[in-house]
Design a protein around this motif. Structure first.
Motif, PDB file in Angstrom:
ATOM      1  N   CYS A 186       0.838  -1.047   0.003  1.00 14.45           N
ATOM      2  CA  CYS A 186      -0.144   0.177   0.094  1.00 14.45           C
ATOM      3  C   CYS A 186       0.854   1.319  -0.091  1.00 14.45           C
ATOM      4  O   CYS A 186       1.999   1.428   0.818  1.00 14.45           O
ATOM      5  CB  CYS A 186      -0.781  -0.224   1.127  1.00 14.45           C
ATOM      6  SG  CYS A 186      -1.864   1.614   1.365  1.00 14.45           S
ATOM      7  N   HIS A 187       0.657   2.114  -0.968  1.00 17.53           N
ATOM      8  CA  HIS A 187       1.384   3.217  -0.894  1.00 17.53           C
ATOM      9  C   HIS A 187       1.108   4.159   0.100  1.00 17.53           C
ATOM     10  O   HIS A 187       2.155   4.902   0.689  1.00 17.53           O
ATOM     11  CB  HIS A 187       0.925   4.158  -2.253  1.00 17.53           C
ATOM     12  CG  HIS A 187       1.520   3.768  -3.567  1.00 17.53           C
ATOM     13  ND1 HIS A 187       2.913   3.268  -3.773  1.00 17.53           N
ATOM     14  CD2 HIS A 187       0.776   3.450  -4.707  1.00 17.53           C
ATOM     15  CE1 HIS A 187       3.050   2.844  -5.031  1.00 17.53           C
ATOM     16  NE2 HIS A 187       1.587   2.710  -5.605  1.00 17.53           N
ATOM     17  N   TYR A 188       0.157   4.192   0.627  1.00 19.94           N
ATOM     18  CA  TYR A 188      -0.261   5.319   1.785  1.00 19.94           C
ATOM     19  C   TYR A 188       0.137   4.891   3.407  1.00 19.94           C
ATOM     20  O   TYR A 188       0.438   5.765   4.063  1.00 19.94           O
ATOM     21  CB  TYR A 188      -1.939   5.484   1.579  1.00 19.94           C
ATOM     22  CG  TYR A 188      -1.941   6.137   0.359  1.00 19.94           C
ATOM     23  CD1 TYR A 188      -1.360   7.286  -0.268  1.00 19.94           C
ATOM     24  CD2 TYR A 188      -3.083   5.411  -0.394  1.00 19.94           C
ATOM     25  CE1 TYR A 188      -1.796   7.658  -1.540  1.00 19.94           C
ATOM     26  CE2 TYR A 188      -3.217   5.712  -1.619  1.00 19.94           C
ATOM     27  CZ  TYR A 188      -2.702   6.945  -2.230  1.00 19.94           C
ATOM     28  OH  TYR A 188      -3.028   7.344  -3.586  1.00 19.94           O
ATOM     29  N   CYS A 189       0.103   3.595   3.580  1.00 14.95           N
ATOM     30  CA  CYS A 189       0.175   3.292   5.052  1.00 14.95           C
ATOM     31  C   CYS A 189       1.436   2.118   4.927  1.00 14.95           C
ATOM     32  O   CYS A 189       1.860   1.750   6.132  1.00 14.95           O
ATOM     33  CB  CYS A 189      -1.017   2.539   5.606  1.00 14.95           C
ATOM     34  SG  CYS A 189      -1.319   0.997   5.102  1.00 14.95           S
ATOM     35  N   GLY A 190       2.010   1.764   4.080  1.00 12.15           N
ATOM     36  CA  GLY A 190       3.081   1.071   3.873  1.00 12.15           C
ATOM     37  C   GLY A 190       2.815  -0.525   4.154  1.00 12.15           C
ATOM     38  O   GLY A 190       3.860  -1.417   4.243  1.00 12.15           O
ATOM     39  N   SER A 191       1.637  -0.841   4.187  1.00 13.88           N
ATOM     40  CA  SER A 191       1.415  -2.317   4.699  1.00 13.88           C
ATOM     41  C   SER A 191       1.420  -3.209   3.527  1.00 13.88           C
ATOM     42  O   SER A 191       1.309  -2.759   2.290  1.00 13.88           O
ATOM     43  CB  SER A 191      -0.188  -2.467   5.396  1.00 13.88           C
ATOM     44  OG  SER A 191      -0.372  -1.689   6.470  1.00 13.88           O
ATOM     45  N   VAL A 192       1.704  -4.536   3.647  1.00 15.70           N
ATOM     46  CA  VAL A 192       1.929  -5.332   2.769  1.00 15.70           C
ATOM     47  C   VAL A 192       0.720  -6.233   2.686  1.00 15.70           C
ATOM     48  O   VAL A 192      -0.091  -6.828   3.631  1.00 15.70           O
ATOM     49  CB  VAL A 192       3.145  -6.495   2.907  1.00 15.70           C
ATOM     50  CG1 VAL A 192       3.181  -7.491   2.014  1.00 15.70           C
ATOM     51  CG2 VAL A 192       4.492  -5.574   2.929  1.00 15.70           C
ATOM     52  N   VAL A 193       0.142  -6.484   1.431  1.00 18.60           N
ATOM     53  CA  VAL A 193      -1.145  -7.141   1.271  1.00 18.60           C
ATOM     54  C   VAL A 193      -1.002  -8.328   0.320  1.00 18.60           C
ATOM     55  O   VAL A 193      -0.397  -8.514  -0.704  1.00 18.60           O
ATOM     56  CB  VAL A 193      -2.362  -6.100   0.586  1.00 18.60           C
ATOM     57  CG1 VAL A 193      -3.484  -6.728   0.357  1.00 18.60           C
ATOM     58  CG2 VAL A 193      -2.192  -4.822   1.172  1.00 18.60           C
ATOM     59  N   LEU A 194      -1.564  -9.482   0.920  1.00 14.37           N
ATOM     60  CA  LEU A 194      -1.536 -10.837   0.398  1.00 14.37           C
ATOM     61  C   LEU A 194      -2.660 -10.903  -0.684  1.00 14.37           C
ATOM     62  O   LEU A 194      -3.933 -10.077  -0.480  1.00 14.37           O
ATOM     63  CB  LEU A 194      -1.339 -12.047   0.974  1.00 14.37           C
ATOM     64  CG  LEU A 194      -0.391 -11.801   2.177  1.00 14.37           C
ATOM     65  CD1 LEU A 194      -0.739 -13.128   3.135  1.00 14.37           C
ATOM     66  CD2 LEU A 194       0.880 -12.039   1.410  1.00 14.37           C
ATOM     67  N   PRO A 195      -2.475 -11.488  -1.807  1.00 12.16           N
ATOM     68  CA  PRO A 195      -3.624 -11.763  -2.864  1.00 12.16           C
ATOM     69  C   PRO A 195      -4.904 -12.705  -2.323  1.00 12.16           C
ATOM     70  O   PRO A 195      -4.390 -13.320  -1.279  1.00 12.16           O
ATOM     71  CB  PRO A 195      -3.114 -12.216  -3.875  1.00 12.16           C
ATOM     72  CG  PRO A 195      -1.793 -13.236  -3.539  1.00 12.16           C
ATOM     73  CD  PRO A 195      -1.249 -12.195  -2.430  1.00 12.16           C
ATOM     74  N   ARG A 196      -6.199 -12.341  -2.679  1.00  4.19           N
ATOM     75  CA  ARG A 196      -7.207 -13.170  -2.350  1.00  4.19           C
ATOM     76  C   ARG A 196      -6.981 -14.497  -3.056  1.00  4.19           C
ATOM     77  O   ARG A 196      -6.515 -14.405  -4.233  1.00  4.19           O
ATOM     78  CB  ARG A 196      -8.367 -12.350  -2.697  1.00  4.19           C
ATOM     79  CG  ARG A 196      -8.586 -11.112  -1.931  1.00  4.19           C
ATOM     80  CD  ARG A 196      -9.911 -10.634  -2.423  1.00  4.19           C
ATOM     81  NE  ARG A 196     -10.477  -9.279  -1.732  1.00  4.19           N
ATOM     82  CZ  ARG A 196     -11.193  -8.543  -2.108  1.00  4.19           C
ATOM     83  NH1 ARG A 196     -11.934  -8.708  -3.256  1.00  4.19           N
ATOM     84  NH2 ARG A 196     -11.722  -7.501  -1.219  1.00  4.19           N
ATOM     85  N   LYS A 197      -7.336 -15.432  -2.311  1.00  2.89           N
ATOM     86  CA  LYS A 197      -7.524 -16.729  -2.899  1.00  2.89           C
ATOM     87  C   LYS A 197      -8.654 -16.839  -3.947  1.00  2.89           C
ATOM     88  O   LYS A 197      -9.654 -16.220  -3.691  1.00  2.89           O
ATOM     89  CB  LYS A 197      -7.723 -17.807  -1.827  1.00  2.89           C
ATOM     90  CG  LYS A 197      -6.452 -17.844  -0.916  1.00  2.89           C
ATOM     91  CD  LYS A 197      -6.686 -19.119   0.108  1.00  2.89           C
ATOM     92  CE  LYS A 197      -5.355 -19.256   1.014  1.00  2.89           C
ATOM     93  NZ  LYS A 197      -5.602 -20.443   2.032  1.00  2.89           N
ATOM     94  N   ALA A 198      -8.438 -17.416  -5.137  1.00  2.00           N
ATOM     95  CA  ALA A 198      -9.334 -17.703  -6.023  1.00  2.00           C
ATOM     96  C   ALA A 198     -10.695 -18.423  -5.414  1.00  2.00           C
ATOM     97  O   ALA A 198     -10.274 -19.471  -4.688  1.00  2.00           O
ATOM     98  CB  ALA A 198      -9.016 -18.278  -7.200  1.00  2.00           C
ATOM     99  N   GLU A 199     -11.822 -17.942  -5.695  1.00  2.00           N
ATOM    100  CA  GLU A 199     -12.993 -18.816  -5.148  1.00  2.00           C
ATOM    101  C   GLU A 199     -13.299 -19.746  -6.432  1.00  2.00           C
ATOM    102  O   GLU A 199     -13.436 -19.450  -7.613  1.00  2.00           O
ATOM    103  CB  GLU A 199     -14.050 -17.649  -4.614  1.00  2.00           C
ATOM    104  CG  GLU A 199     -13.682 -16.836  -3.804  1.00  2.00           C
ATOM    105  CD  GLU A 199     -14.850 -15.833  -3.525  1.00  2.00           C
ATOM    106  OE1 GLU A 199     -15.816 -16.099  -4.221  1.00  2.00           O
ATOM    107  OE2 GLU A 199     -14.782 -15.107  -2.577  1.00  2.00           O
TER     108      GLU A 199
END
Length: 199
Positions: A186-199
């Motif tokens: 995330c550009h704004y808070c620096g958090s690392v985000v994992l992708p969602r699992k395909a449903e």
């Protein structure tokens, strides 16, 4: 009668890896209180209160700067510039944009400065300032001549959320390489985000 569970010795945690929240670059991210403020600013953006949202973005950027959180701090200034631009305060928007560019340059993030400069030019065009956008592109070309940004093909981000789950910022996620894993930052808070699992 079911057997009683063995009691854990006092002062010792159970074996196994400890769960930790996702972290941003260099292990830093905005604390929960500041993330709440960021969510509030994004909410103000969503309801059209752009000027007040910009003030919050600036405060958060200065807080990040004081703690040497350079990348997210510069992006918060870019967010403030966008908010002022949507509020019709072009001069204030340009001021925050220039601050963001200087923050990127001071941190040595020249490719990010070029990328966000081009994005800001697109914002200017979208808000009805084509001449200013063209002048900005020419200025960027002169300013960053000799520092070409490496162009990498964009990967499909369909499995990532549209908003950062930690701060709520829209269009803030950019895929990065992390030990071969597919993640976004995330550009704004620096958090690392994992992708969602395909449903």
């Amino acid at each position: 009668m079911p057997p009683r569970r063995p009691r854990r010795p006092f002062g010792r945690r159970p074996l196994g890896p400890r769960r930790r929240p996702p972290r941003g670059p260099r292990g830093r991210q905005l604390n929960p209180r500041l993330q709440r403020e960021l969510r509030r600013a994004n909410h103000l953006m969503s309801i059209g209160d752009h000027a007040n949202a910009a003030e919050i973005f600036i405060q958060l950027a200065e807080h990040a700067r004081d703690r040497a959180i350079h990348g997210p701090g510069a992006m918060l200034l870019m967010r403030a510039a966008h908010a002022y631009l949507m509020a019709g305060r072009v001069q204030d928007a340009d001021t925050q944009f220039e601050r963001a560019l200087k923050a990127f340059e001071a941190a040595g993030h020249i490719p990010a400065a070029m990328r966000e400069g081009q994005r800001y030019a697109e914002m200017l065009e979208g808000e009805g300032y084509p001449d200013e956008a063209q002048a900005l592109r020419e200025t960027l070309a002169q300013r960053f001549s000799g520092n070409p940004a490496s162009e990498e093909p964009e990967e499909d981000q369909g499995t990532f959320p549209e908003k950062c789950p930690y701060c709520g910022a829209s269009m803030s996620l950019e895929q990065i390489s992390s030990r071969g894993a597919r993640v976004a930052e995330c550009h704004y808070c620096g958090s690392v985000v994992l992708p969602r699992k395909a449903e």
